[in-house]
Design a protein around this motif. Structure first.
Motif, PDB file in Angstrom:
ATOM      1  N   ARG A  51       3.408  -3.117  15.503  1.00 10.92           N
ATOM      2  CA  ARG A  51       4.322  -3.625  14.459  1.00 10.92           C
ATOM      3  C   ARG A  51       3.526  -4.213  13.298  1.00 10.92           C
ATOM      4  O   ARG A  51       3.924  -4.099  12.145  1.00 10.92           O
ATOM      5  CB  ARG A  51       5.316  -4.619  15.025  1.00 10.92           C
ATOM      6  CG  ARG A  51       4.712  -5.894  15.535  1.00 10.92           C
ATOM      7  CD  ARG A  51       5.767  -6.863  16.083  1.00 10.92           C
ATOM      8  NE  ARG A  51       5.160  -7.941  16.806  1.00 10.92           N
ATOM      9  CZ  ARG A  51       4.570  -9.000  16.238  1.00 10.92           C
ATOM     10  NH1 ARG A  51       4.525  -9.095  14.925  1.00 10.92           N
ATOM     11  NH2 ARG A  51       4.031  -9.949  16.964  1.00 10.92           N
ATOM     12  N   ASN A  52       2.382  -4.829  13.609  1.00 11.97           N
ATOM     13  CA  ASN A  52       1.530  -5.392  12.557  1.00 11.97           C
ATOM     14  C   ASN A  52       0.774  -4.296  11.814  1.00 11.97           C
ATOM     15  O   ASN A  52       0.537  -4.409  10.613  1.00 11.97           O
ATOM     16  CB  ASN A  52       0.562  -6.415  13.140  1.00 11.97           C
ATOM     17  CG  ASN A  52       1.284  -7.622  13.680  1.00 11.97           C
ATOM     18  OD1 ASN A  52       2.340  -7.998  13.192  1.00 11.97           O
ATOM     19  ND2 ASN A  52       0.739  -8.228  14.717  1.00 11.97           N
ATOM     20  N   ARG A  53       0.406  -3.235  12.522  1.00  8.49           N
ATOM     21  CA  ARG A  53      -0.229  -2.096  11.853  1.00  8.49           C
ATOM     22  C   ARG A  53       0.730  -1.472  10.845  1.00  8.49           C
ATOM     23  O   ARG A  53       0.342  -1.142   9.728  1.00  8.49           O
ATOM     24  CB  ARG A  53      -0.662  -1.041  12.874  1.00  8.49           C
ATOM     25  CG  ARG A  53      -1.886  -1.429  13.651  1.00  8.49           C
ATOM     26  CD  ARG A  53      -2.379  -0.264  14.513  1.00  8.49           C
ATOM     27  NE  ARG A  53      -3.046  -0.829  15.651  1.00  8.49           N
ATOM     28  CZ  ARG A  53      -2.524  -0.930  16.862  1.00  8.49           C
ATOM     29  NH1 ARG A  53      -1.338  -0.430  17.122  1.00  8.49           N
ATOM     30  NH2 ARG A  53      -3.193  -1.492  17.836  1.00  8.49           N
ATOM     31  N   ILE A  54       1.986  -1.330  11.257  1.00 12.72           N
ATOM     32  CA  ILE A  54       3.007  -0.766  10.369  1.00 12.72           C
ATOM     33  C   ILE A  54       3.198  -1.661   9.156  1.00 12.72           C
ATOM     34  O   ILE A  54       3.211  -1.188   8.014  1.00 12.72           O
ATOM     35  CB  ILE A  54       4.339  -0.584  11.124  1.00 12.72           C
ATOM     36  CG1 ILE A  54       4.197   0.499  12.194  1.00 12.72           C
ATOM     37  CG2 ILE A  54       5.477  -0.254  10.151  1.00 12.72           C
ATOM     38  CD1 ILE A  54       5.359   0.540  13.172  1.00 12.72           C
ATOM     39  N   GLU A  55       3.344  -2.950   9.391  1.00  7.67           N
ATOM     40  CA  GLU A  55       3.535  -3.905   8.297  1.00  7.67           C
ATOM     41  C   GLU A  55       2.374  -3.858   7.309  1.00  7.67           C
ATOM     42  O   GLU A  55       2.577  -3.821   6.097  1.00  7.67           O
ATOM     43  CB  GLU A  55       3.686  -5.312   8.871  1.00  7.67           C
ATOM     44  CG  GLU A  55       3.921  -6.383   7.832  1.00  7.67           C
ATOM     45  CD  GLU A  55       4.032  -7.770   8.434  1.00  7.67           C
ATOM     46  OE1 GLU A  55       3.808  -8.729   7.674  1.00  7.67           O
ATOM     47  OE2 GLU A  55       4.323  -7.906   9.636  1.00  7.67           O
ATOM     48  N   LEU A  56       1.171  -3.840   7.837  1.00  9.93           N
ATOM     49  CA  LEU A  56       0.001  -3.813   6.961  1.00  9.93           C
ATOM     50  C   LEU A  56      -0.119  -2.479   6.234  1.00  9.93           C
ATOM     51  O   LEU A  56      -0.463  -2.448   5.046  1.00  9.93           O
ATOM     52  CB  LEU A  56      -1.276  -4.121   7.750  1.00  9.93           C
ATOM     53  CG  LEU A  56      -2.548  -4.228   6.907  1.00  9.93           C
ATOM     54  CD1 LEU A  56      -2.404  -5.274   5.804  1.00  9.93           C
ATOM     55  CD2 LEU A  56      -3.734  -4.538   7.804  1.00  9.93           C
ATOM     56  N   ALA A  57       0.173  -1.382   6.907  1.00  4.80           N
ATOM     57  CA  ALA A  57       0.113  -0.068   6.245  1.00  4.80           C
ATOM     58  C   ALA A  57       1.081  -0.021   5.069  1.00  4.80           C
ATOM     59  O   ALA A  57       0.731   0.473   3.985  1.00  4.80           O
ATOM     60  CB  ALA A  57       0.421   1.038   7.250  1.00  4.80           C
ATOM     61  N   LYS A  58       2.271  -0.559   5.248  1.00  3.82           N
ATOM     62  CA  LYS A  58       3.245  -0.598   4.154  1.00  3.82           C
ATOM     63  C   LYS A  58       2.712  -1.449   3.000  1.00  3.82           C
ATOM     64  O   LYS A  58       2.827  -1.071   1.837  1.00  3.82           O
ATOM     65  CB  LYS A  58       4.574  -1.150   4.646  1.00  3.82           C
ATOM     66  CG  LYS A  58       5.325  -0.210   5.568  1.00  3.82           C
ATOM     67  CD  LYS A  58       6.588  -0.874   6.084  1.00  3.82           C
ATOM     68  CE  LYS A  58       7.384   0.009   6.998  1.00  3.82           C
ATOM     69  NZ  LYS A  58       8.597  -0.678   7.502  1.00  3.82           N
ATOM     70  N   ILE A  90       7.175   4.842   2.196  1.00  3.90           N
ATOM     71  CA  ILE A  90       6.508   5.406   1.022  1.00  3.90           C
ATOM     72  C   ILE A  90       7.482   6.256   0.200  1.00  3.90           C
ATOM     73  O   ILE A  90       7.487   6.199  -1.030  1.00  3.90           O
ATOM     74  CB  ILE A  90       5.268   6.222   1.443  1.00  3.90           C
ATOM     75  CG1 ILE A  90       4.179   5.259   1.946  1.00  3.90           C
ATOM     76  CG2 ILE A  90       4.748   7.085   0.305  1.00  3.90           C
ATOM     77  CD1 ILE A  90       3.030   5.944   2.639  1.00  3.90           C
ATOM     78  N   ASP A  91       8.311   7.030   0.886  1.00  7.31           N
ATOM     79  CA  ASP A  91       9.294   7.866   0.191  1.00  7.31           C
ATOM     80  C   ASP A  91      10.256   7.032  -0.639  1.00  7.31           C
ATOM     81  O   ASP A  91      10.741   7.478  -1.685  1.00  7.31           O
ATOM     82  CB  ASP A  91      10.074   8.728   1.174  1.00  7.31           C
ATOM     83  CG  ASP A  91       9.238   9.858   1.743  1.00  7.31           C
ATOM     84  OD1 ASP A  91       8.163  10.174   1.178  1.00  7.31           O
ATOM     85  OD2 ASP A  91       9.657  10.445   2.769  1.00  7.31           O
ATOM     86  N   SER A  92      10.554   5.821  -0.184  1.00  2.00           N
ATOM     87  CA  SER A  92      11.499   4.964  -0.912  1.00  2.00           C
ATOM     88  C   SER A  92      10.803   3.939  -1.795  1.00  2.00           C
ATOM     89  O   SER A  92      11.449   3.136  -2.443  1.00  2.00           O
ATOM     90  CB  SER A  92      12.400   4.244   0.083  1.00  2.00           C
ATOM     91  OG  SER A  92      11.646   3.321   0.855  1.00  2.00           O
ATOM     92  N   TYR A  93       9.471   3.964  -1.826  1.00  2.00           N
ATOM     93  CA  TYR A  93       8.690   2.964  -2.570  1.00  2.00           C
ATOM     94  C   TYR A  93       8.932   3.075  -4.057  1.00  2.00           C
ATOM     95  O   TYR A  93       8.865   4.152  -4.630  1.00  2.00           O
ATOM     96  CB  TYR A  93       7.204   3.134  -2.272  1.00  2.00           C
ATOM     97  CG  TYR A  93       6.314   2.190  -3.049  1.00  2.00           C
ATOM     98  CD1 TYR A  93       6.183   0.870  -2.665  1.00  2.00           C
ATOM     99  CD2 TYR A  93       5.626   2.626  -4.175  1.00  2.00           C
ATOM    100  CE1 TYR A  93       5.382  -0.004  -3.381  1.00  2.00           C
ATOM    101  CE2 TYR A  93       4.817   1.773  -4.892  1.00  2.00           C
ATOM    102  CZ  TYR A  93       4.705   0.449  -4.494  1.00  2.00           C
ATOM    103  OH  TYR A  93       3.918  -0.414  -5.215  1.00  2.00           O
TER     104      TYR A  93
END
Length: 95
Positions: A51-58, A90-93
């Protein structure tokens, strides 16, 4: 961010025991700068929990200097569902 600054940040992050501390340091350091996708991947991979990897990747998406190479950050994510979640972000960024 200059390569030596990225290395200094990396060393600081590596000394942290908990993801929350790592996230806070990375966010503060990258608030007004960007880094290469390969370095972003390295920082994402250092997180203990997905969950932290996802948060940081975003978070990193807006701070990657070479966004055409952002796909390399996906290598740090453990699950296909995690990759899809970041891709949807990313698609909605919108900057």
């Amino acid at each position: 961010m200059a390569p030596q600054e990225v290395e200094a940040l990396w060393e600081t992050v590596q000394r942290q025991s908990f993801d929350d501390n790592k996230l806070a340091i990375i966010r503060e350091a990258l608030r007004e700068t960007s880094i290469p996708a390969d370095d972003a991947r390295r920082f994402v991979a250092t997180m203990a929990f997905d969950r932290n990897r996802i948060e940081l990747a975003k978070y990193m998406y807006a701070r990657v200097a070479d966004r055409q190479n952002f796909y390399r950050v996906y290598e740090a994510l453990q699950y296909q569902s995690s990759i899809r979640e970041v891709q949807q972000y990313i698609d909605s960024y919108r900057p």
